[in-house]
Enzyme design. Structure first.
Site, mmCIF file in Angstrom:
data_model
loop_
_atom_site.group_PDB
_atom_site.id
_atom_site.type_symbol
_atom_site.label_atom_id
_atom_site.label_comp_id
_atom_site.label_asym_id
_atom_site.label_seq_id
_atom_site.Cartn_x
_atom_site.Cartn_y
_atom_site.Cartn_z
ATOM 1 N N SER A 140 -35.657 48.048 -17.749
ATOM 2 C CA SER A 140 -35.320 48.524 -16.398
ATOM 3 C C SER A 140 -35.177 50.036 -16.290
ATOM 4 O O SER A 140 -34.946 50.550 -15.189
ATOM 5 C CB SER A 140 -34.031 47.859 -15.910
ATOM 6 O OG SER A 140 -34.268 46.518 -15.550
ATOM 7 N N LYS A 143 -37.151 51.611 -13.557
ATOM 8 C CA LYS A 143 -36.721 51.762 -12.159
ATOM 9 C C LYS A 143 -36.413 53.206 -11.790
ATOM 10 O O LYS A 143 -36.332 53.529 -10.602
ATOM 11 C CB LYS A 143 -35.520 50.850 -11.896
ATOM 12 C CG LYS A 143 -35.906 49.378 -11.924
ATOM 13 C CD LYS A 143 -34.704 48.460 -11.989
ATOM 14 C CE LYS A 143 -35.174 47.002 -12.097
ATOM 15 N NZ LYS A 143 -34.134 46.093 -12.547
ATOM 16 N N SER A 197 -29.303 46.802 -10.885
ATOM 17 C CA SER A 197 -30.594 46.584 -11.557
ATOM 18 C C SER A 197 -31.339 45.369 -11.014
ATOM 19 O O SER A 197 -31.881 44.554 -11.771
ATOM 20 C CB SER A 197 -30.393 46.450 -13.080
ATOM 21 O OG SER A 197 -31.585 46.749 -13.770
#
Length: 360
Positions: A140, A143, A197
């Site tokens: 993640s 992101k 997240s």
């Protein structure tokens, strides 16, 4: 002697000079009272408008702009001013970047994580580096790039209706618990994507910005090339495992560094939590609080003395291991980016991150 118009009017109406003077004085006083009344009404209207704006700002916009730290975000000592000073864009590539020629100070700090680095943003020095050019799955941490592209091309106040695209993610992965038909602002989606997240939020950000997830991923890869992250390739906006989805510690530094030019990004990564109100498919109100996945913010981990963790992004998958990218500062406000890819456990991730931060 020729009479004036007012004198002729007085004579025609049959008033004496004394009566006429008294009437004129009364008329003058009445006009003065009317002017004062108009001024008071204008002042009251201005106060009402100001109060209305304050209510709107504090009630409806405060969740978007309140920073967790007490100091001003533009302050050159404790804010982001020192971070951004000296950054100049030319053809999409930032100057005054930290340079890495190979492993640095690995004999001083020994880490089990596959790749790691600590960058001094003010001094443009690489304090620590281990395998920073090796391509790895970022989970993640991806992101950060998704957020960067959204901030560059999107309108934060756009209203976005959640579509079935959110269903096209791995079952059991991290989500903001969005439902098809929910209506949120792009701003709220970014906080849901970064703070908790949410992979579902990332999918909706991508679809809204570019019309499709694939088109958005194309923008991510274009942006990576523009800022010099040439060892990076994305296949999705959330970071779930794909053999063709990879980056390096150094490229994450470049991406993070670029994203820090946006005040909204700086606020997002600094949030311990984020409260959002939106509507569902039936028009019913939904209220949620998304809590940070960053253990420095949850209280499960404490930074070394003299180090302030400003914020960052976590990432975890089986393939990527435990990952973390942080912005931290020393007590003088000097900023540092620290990154770890593929620690073998959450405990070791934060333990080894503290080993890096102790070098500040």
């Amino acid at each position: 002697m020729k009479c004036t118009d007012k004198e002729e009017t007085r004579i025609s109406l049959g008033y004496t000079q004394r009566e006429w003077a008294r009437m004129m004085e009364q008329e003058k006083q009445e006009k003065q009272r009317n002017r004062k009344l108009a001024a008071v009404l204008a002042g009251l209207l201005a106060i009402v408008l100001c109060m209305g704006f304050l209510v709107y700002y504090l009630v409806f916009r405060s969740h978007d702009y309140t920073l967790s730290f007490a100091y001003n975000s533009s302050d050159t000592v404790f804010g982001i001013g020192t971070i951004l000073d000296g950054f100049e864009a030319e053809e999409g590539v930032a100057t005054d970047l930290c340079v890495v020629t190979g492993d640095t100070n690995t004999s001083i700090v020994s880490l089990d994580a596959y790749s790691a680095a600590l960058f001094d943003l003010n001094g443009t020095d690489t304090v620590y580096a281990k395998d920073v050019f090796t391509k790895r799955s970022p989970a993640s941490i991806t992101k950060i790039m998704t957020c960067l592209v959204a901030l560059k091309y999107g309108n934060l106040d756009d209203q976005v209706t959640v579509t079935s695209t959110i269903l096209n993610i791995e079952e059991g992965s991290s989500v903001a618990d969005l439902k098809v038909g929910d209506v949120l602002s792009l701003r709220q989606l970014l906080y849901g994507m970064m703070v908790v997240s949410g992979n579902d939020a990332a999918m909706m950000v991508a679809e809204h910005i570019a019309g499709s997830v694939d088109a958005f991923v194309g923008l991510m890869n274009e942006e990576a090339q523009m800022i010099g992250a040439t060892d990076t390739h994305f296949t999705n906006p959330h970071g779930l495992t794909d053999s063709d989805h990879y980056t390096t510690v150094y490229d994450i530094y470049l991406i993070f560094n670029e994203a820090m030019k946006y005040d909204t990004f700086m606020d997002i990564i600094n949030r311990e939590n984020y409260y959002a109100e939106y509507t569902d498919a039936d028009g019913n109100d939904v209220a949620v609080t998304w809590d940070s996945t960053n253990q420095y913010f949850t209280g499960d981990e404490t930074a070394p003395d003299g180090v302030i963790v400003y914020g960052g992004k976590t990432g975890t998958t089986d393939d990527a291991g435990y990952c973390l990218a942080l912005l931290s500062k020393d007590l003088y406000g000097n900023p540092y980016i620290s990154i770890i890819l593929h620690a073998d456990s959450k405990e070791n991730l934060y333990g080894e991150m503290n080993s890096l931060l102790e070098l500040i």
